[in-house]
Write a protein that holds these residues in place. Structure first.
Motif, PDB file in Angstrom:
ATOM      1  N   PHE A  38      23.647 208.964  54.322  1.00  0.00           N
ATOM      2  CA  PHE A  38      23.412 209.138  52.892  1.00  0.00           C
ATOM      3  C   PHE A  38      22.888 207.870  52.213  1.00  0.00           C
ATOM      4  O   PHE A  38      23.348 206.768  52.502  1.00  0.00           O
ATOM      5  CB  PHE A  38      24.729 209.549  52.210  1.00  0.00           C
ATOM      6  CG  PHE A  38      24.676 209.538  50.716  1.00  0.00           C
ATOM      7  CD1 PHE A  38      24.160 210.619  50.024  1.00  0.00           C
ATOM      8  CD2 PHE A  38      25.137 208.446  49.993  1.00  0.00           C
ATOM      9  CE1 PHE A  38      24.106 210.611  48.645  1.00  0.00           C
ATOM     10  CE2 PHE A  38      25.092 208.434  48.611  1.00  0.00           C
ATOM     11  CZ  PHE A  38      24.569 209.522  47.931  1.00  0.00           C
ATOM     12  N   VAL A  39      21.933 208.075  51.293  1.00  0.00           N
ATOM     13  CA  VAL A  39      21.415 207.020  50.414  1.00  0.00           C
ATOM     14  C   VAL A  39      21.203 207.647  49.040  1.00  0.00           C
ATOM     15  O   VAL A  39      20.770 208.797  48.935  1.00  0.00           O
ATOM     16  CB  VAL A  39      20.072 206.445  50.932  1.00  0.00           C
ATOM     17  CG1 VAL A  39      19.471 205.480  49.921  1.00  0.00           C
ATOM     18  CG2 VAL A  39      20.261 205.767  52.273  1.00  0.00           C
ATOM     19  N   GLU A  40      21.499 206.900  48.007  1.00  0.00           N
ATOM     20  CA  GLU A  40      21.226 207.352  46.641  1.00  0.00           C
ATOM     21  C   GLU A  40      20.527 206.248  45.877  1.00  0.00           C
ATOM     22  O   GLU A  40      20.835 205.071  46.056  1.00  0.00           O
ATOM     23  CB  GLU A  40      22.530 207.706  45.901  1.00  0.00           C
ATOM     24  CG  GLU A  40      22.289 208.049  44.441  1.00  0.00           C
ATOM     25  CD  GLU A  40      23.509 208.551  43.707  1.00  0.00           C
ATOM     26  OE1 GLU A  40      23.599 208.294  42.503  1.00  0.00           O
ATOM     27  OE2 GLU A  40      24.369 209.195  44.333  1.00  0.00           O
ATOM     28  N   ASN A  96      23.704 212.169  27.480  1.00  0.00           N
ATOM     29  CA  ASN A  96      22.607 211.552  28.230  1.00  0.00           C
ATOM     30  C   ASN A  96      22.146 212.499  29.330  1.00  0.00           C
ATOM     31  O   ASN A  96      22.970 213.018  30.084  1.00  0.00           O
ATOM     32  CB  ASN A  96      23.052 210.224  28.840  1.00  0.00           C
ATOM     33  CG  ASN A  96      23.425 209.222  27.780  1.00  0.00           C
ATOM     34  OD1 ASN A  96      22.685 209.007  26.836  1.00  0.00           O
ATOM     35  ND2 ASN A  96      24.591 208.623  27.922  1.00  0.00           N
ATOM     36  N   ARG A  97      20.842 212.684  29.421  1.00  0.00           N
ATOM     37  CA  ARG A  97      20.276 213.586  30.417  1.00  0.00           C
ATOM     38  C   ARG A  97      19.676 212.808  31.586  1.00  0.00           C
ATOM     39  O   ARG A  97      19.179 211.704  31.413  1.00  0.00           O
ATOM     40  CB  ARG A  97      19.186 214.452  29.785  1.00  0.00           C
ATOM     41  CG  ARG A  97      19.711 215.410  28.743  1.00  0.00           C
ATOM     42  CD  ARG A  97      18.629 216.128  27.937  1.00  0.00           C
ATOM     43  NE  ARG A  97      17.505 216.562  28.730  1.00  0.00           N
ATOM     44  CZ  ARG A  97      16.245 216.539  28.281  1.00  0.00           C
ATOM     45  NH1 ARG A  97      15.944 216.098  27.090  1.00  0.00           N
ATOM     46  NH2 ARG A  97      15.268 216.969  29.053  1.00  0.00           N
ATOM     47  N   ALA A  98      19.723 213.445  32.748  1.00  0.00           N
ATOM     48  CA  ALA A  98      19.073 212.883  33.946  1.00  0.00           C
ATOM     49  C   ALA A  98      18.492 214.031  34.745  1.00  0.00           C
ATOM     50  O   ALA A  98      19.088 215.105  34.837  1.00  0.00           O
ATOM     51  CB  ALA A  98      20.060 212.097  34.792  1.00  0.00           C
ATOM     52  N   ARG A  99      17.317 213.800  35.297  1.00  0.00           N
ATOM     53  CA  ARG A  99      16.720 214.743  36.244  1.00  0.00           C
ATOM     54  C   ARG A  99      17.113 214.264  37.630  1.00  0.00           C
ATOM     55  O   ARG A  99      17.053 213.070  37.935  1.00  0.00           O
ATOM     56  CB  ARG A  99      15.211 214.791  36.070  1.00  0.00           C
ATOM     57  CG  ARG A  99      14.856 215.401  34.728  1.00  0.00           C
ATOM     58  CD  ARG A  99      13.424 215.900  34.643  1.00  0.00           C
ATOM     59  NE  ARG A  99      13.229 216.545  33.359  1.00  0.00           N
ATOM     60  CZ  ARG A  99      12.586 215.998  32.329  1.00  0.00           C
ATOM     61  NH1 ARG A  99      12.030 214.815  32.454  1.00  0.00           N
ATOM     62  NH2 ARG A  99      12.476 216.651  31.195  1.00  0.00           N
ATOM     63  N   ARG A 100      17.512 215.214  38.469  1.00  0.00           N
ATOM     64  CA  ARG A 100      18.068 214.857  39.766  1.00  0.00           C
ATOM     65  C   ARG A 100      17.367 215.598  40.893  1.00  0.00           C
ATOM     66  O   ARG A 100      16.911 216.716  40.715  1.00  0.00           O
ATOM     67  CB  ARG A 100      19.567 215.154  39.793  1.00  0.00           C
ATOM     68  CG  ARG A 100      20.302 214.325  38.750  1.00  0.00           C
ATOM     69  CD  ARG A 100      21.788 214.613  38.711  1.00  0.00           C
ATOM     70  NE  ARG A 100      22.429 213.759  37.726  1.00  0.00           N
ATOM     71  CZ  ARG A 100      22.925 212.556  37.955  1.00  0.00           C
ATOM     72  NH1 ARG A 100      22.876 212.050  39.181  1.00  0.00           N
ATOM     73  NH2 ARG A 100      23.474 211.850  37.007  1.00  0.00           N
ATOM     74  N   SER A 101      17.301 214.934  42.025  1.00  0.00           N
ATOM     75  CA  SER A 101      16.688 215.489  43.228  1.00  0.00           C
ATOM     76  C   SER A 101      17.586 215.119  44.400  1.00  0.00           C
ATOM     77  O   SER A 101      18.036 213.970  44.495  1.00  0.00           O
ATOM     78  CB  SER A 101      15.293 214.883  43.406  1.00  0.00           C
ATOM     79  OG  SER A 101      14.706 215.312  44.612  1.00  0.00           O
ATOM     80  N   SER A 102      17.862 216.084  45.260  1.00  0.00           N
ATOM     81  CA  SER A 102      18.670 215.766  46.428  1.00  0.00           C
ATOM     82  C   SER A 102      18.202 216.553  47.639  1.00  0.00           C
ATOM     83  O   SER A 102      17.642 217.636  47.522  1.00  0.00           O
ATOM     84  CB  SER A 102      20.162 216.012  46.166  1.00  0.00           C
ATOM     85  OG  SER A 102      20.400 217.347  45.810  1.00  0.00           O
ATOM     86  N   TYR A 117      20.255 212.611  50.747  1.00  0.00           N
ATOM     87  CA  TYR A 117      19.581 211.712  49.807  1.00  0.00           C
ATOM     88  C   TYR A 117      19.752 212.263  48.396  1.00  0.00           C
ATOM     89  O   TYR A 117      19.738 213.480  48.184  1.00  0.00           O
ATOM     90  CB  TYR A 117      18.085 211.614  50.134  1.00  0.00           C
ATOM     91  CG  TYR A 117      17.329 210.727  49.168  1.00  0.00           C
ATOM     92  CD1 TYR A 117      17.373 209.341  49.287  1.00  0.00           C
ATOM     93  CD2 TYR A 117      16.612 211.272  48.117  1.00  0.00           C
ATOM     94  CE1 TYR A 117      16.705 208.518  48.392  1.00  0.00           C
ATOM     95  CE2 TYR A 117      15.941 210.448  47.221  1.00  0.00           C
ATOM     96  CZ  TYR A 117      15.990 209.075  47.356  1.00  0.00           C
ATOM     97  OH  TYR A 117      15.341 208.263  46.463  1.00  0.00           O
ATOM     98  N   HIS A 118      19.905 211.357  47.431  1.00  0.00           N
ATOM     99  CA  HIS A 118      20.012 211.771  46.030  1.00  0.00           C
ATOM    100  C   HIS A 118      19.309 210.738  45.153  1.00  0.00           C
ATOM    101  O   HIS A 118      19.415 209.545  45.399  1.00  0.00           O
ATOM    102  CB  HIS A 118      21.482 211.874  45.615  1.00  0.00           C
ATOM    103  CG  HIS A 118      21.672 212.375  44.227  1.00  0.00           C
ATOM    104  ND1 HIS A 118      21.590 213.701  43.905  1.00  0.00           N
ATOM    105  CD2 HIS A 118      21.921 211.729  43.080  1.00  0.00           C
ATOM    106  CE1 HIS A 118      21.792 213.852  42.611  1.00  0.00           C
ATOM    107  NE2 HIS A 118      21.984 212.666  42.080  1.00  0.00           N
TER     108      HIS A 118
END
Length: 128
Positions: A38-40, A96-102, A117-118
């Protein structure tokens, strides 16, 4: 474009479990959901490794049972290859908003899905 396959649904379920304060505060539960590789890249820009995340997760936002929680929305996912799912979604945390990809991967028929991965990208307050 979301293709609601069982694999995508299982990855979304894993993502939601990682937002659960009981999982965030338990190294053994979080370990089940994080791939050893795992890596973020967090919303702050910090790069996290598997060991760093497991150590810090109980202290990070969303780990307190009685505290604020991430509010996820707009999940989309696609099975990229056997055993590999890509998810995108958005979270709100205290306004607070965040767009996320994993990326979630499953290695072997008896293995569970684990986040490989994130990445989180902050959304400026005036953005759509």
């Amino acid at each position: 474009m979301s293709r609601e396959t069982d694999e995508v649904r299982e990855a979304i379920a894993g993502e939601l479990r990682l937002m659960d304060p009981r999982v965030r505060s338990s190294r053994s539960l979080a370990r089940q959901l994080l791939d050893p590789d795992f890596v973020e890249v967090g919303a702050s820009g910090r790069r996290w490794t598997y060991d760093e995340m497991l150590a810090a997760l109980p202290e990070l936002d969303g780990a307190a049972e009685s505290g604020a929680r991430y509010e996820p929305s707009d999940f989309t996912g696609v099975l990229l290859a056997p055993g590999l799912v890509h998810l995108t979604y958005e979270t709100t945390w205290e306004g607070n908003r965040a767009r996320r990809s994993s990326l979630w991967r499953k290695q072997g028929a008896d293995a569970g899905w684990q986040m490989y991965y994130h990445q989180a990208t902050p959304v400026p307050p005036d953005s759509v």
